[in-house]
Write an enzyme that holds these catalytic residues in place. Sequence first.
Site, PDB file in Angstrom:
ATOM      1  N   LYS A 116       0.829  -1.212   0.000  1.00  0.00           N
ATOM      2  CA  LYS A 116       0.000   0.000   0.000  1.00  0.00           C
ATOM      3  C   LYS A 116       0.854   1.248   0.000  1.00  0.00           C
ATOM      4  CE  LYS A 116      -4.460  -1.454   1.816  1.00  0.00           C
ATOM      5  NZ  LYS A 116      -5.501  -1.217   2.824  1.00  0.00           N
ATOM      6  N   LYS A 198      -6.965 -10.982  -8.397  1.00  0.00           N
ATOM      7  CA  LYS A 198      -8.149 -11.044  -7.537  1.00  0.00           C
ATOM      8  C   LYS A 198      -9.233 -10.095  -8.070  1.00  0.00           C
ATOM      9  CE  LYS A 198      -9.256 -10.087  -2.750  1.00  0.00           C
ATOM     10  NZ  LYS A 198      -8.787  -9.670  -1.449  1.00  0.00           N
ATOM     11  N   LYS A 201     -13.042  -4.232  -6.676  1.00  0.00           N
ATOM     12  CA  LYS A 201     -13.993  -3.179  -7.042  1.00  0.00           C
ATOM     13  C   LYS A 201     -13.295  -1.990  -7.684  1.00  0.00           C
ATOM     14  CE  LYS A 201     -14.485  -2.775  -2.041  1.00  0.00           C
ATOM     15  NZ  LYS A 201     -15.292  -3.356  -1.005  1.00  0.00           N
TER      16      LYS A 201
END
Length: 332
Positions: A116, A198, A201
Amino acid sequence: MEQQKKKVILSGIQPTGIFTLGNYIGAVKNWATMQDEFHCAYMLADLHAITVRQDPKAFREQTLSCCALLLACGLDPEKSVVFIQSQVPAHAELSWILSCYTQFGELSRMTQFKDKSARHADNVNAGLFTYPSLMAADILLYQADLVPVGADQKQHLELTRDIANRFNGIYGNVFKVPDGYIPKVGARIMSLADPTKKMSKSDDNPNACISILDKPEVIVKKFKRAVTDSDMEVCYREGKDGINNLMTIYSAVTGLTLDQITADFAGRGYGDFKTAVGEAVAEELRPIREAYDRFMSDRASLEACYHQGAERAARLAERTMQKVKKKVGFIL
Ligand code: TRP
């Protein structure tokens, strides 16, 4: 005969957007089925979500939508404690205390932090770094026995166990040391456009991801376009990522085993199979979308529901908080 006490389950999901079919099959659908067997607490992790910048208005709406979605997916506020993390102050409170029992080195080794911080290089904030201490607080506050998590959260759960053991080692038995829980069904659901990734969204390709609020026609169309291979056999095998993913999805929504699916589609092409998967998913999600609309059109009940959830959660959390404060030496 001594009656076995029901185990405590806690899990959470970030309210950063409408859930995907992956969130549903991989997590929330299982959460609903565990409600009778366990004492469950399910949380919208909005404190975790602000480690990445959120637009306040959109964020508030999304959190409400996600709350309605959890209920629409079958979480029953009579059976489980369903709540919003920021509405239970003990999470932030215990998180601070646990961060004093978490080593800088441990947090630096977290792969999600490394990923991240590379992805959001302009906002590598301290919250992103101490995220696992907050997650440990979420879990340890409720003395959870079992924590259903996906593969990406396993490292955080391991750290939670280490923190709990360390704290218990100093102060005696304060925290239950939780185990991970891998549900019997429900696997990692991959992108329909690139089945090595994966389902997410935030994918730029709208065909990659099924939102659980997608309309039936849209769902069927996306499955028709799903990327597969150039072979013709519907069977689960290494190298057939696209078909493997569709089979996993079909199995999760119909309850059929992989072998049964292979037998049912023997001699039929991928076209038939993709249509069947699309239609099965559309049927599974239809009642969820309808229930979601009902919950969203009755804001007052939705509000009553998450307030009641937060109250119940706060009561449970407070018991642990009192013990912790006493042990650490705070004045009560
Ligand atoms: N970090 C988890 C995720 O992003 C969400 C989460 C927060 C969670 N607190 C938790 C999951 C406690 C399990 C238990 O997926």
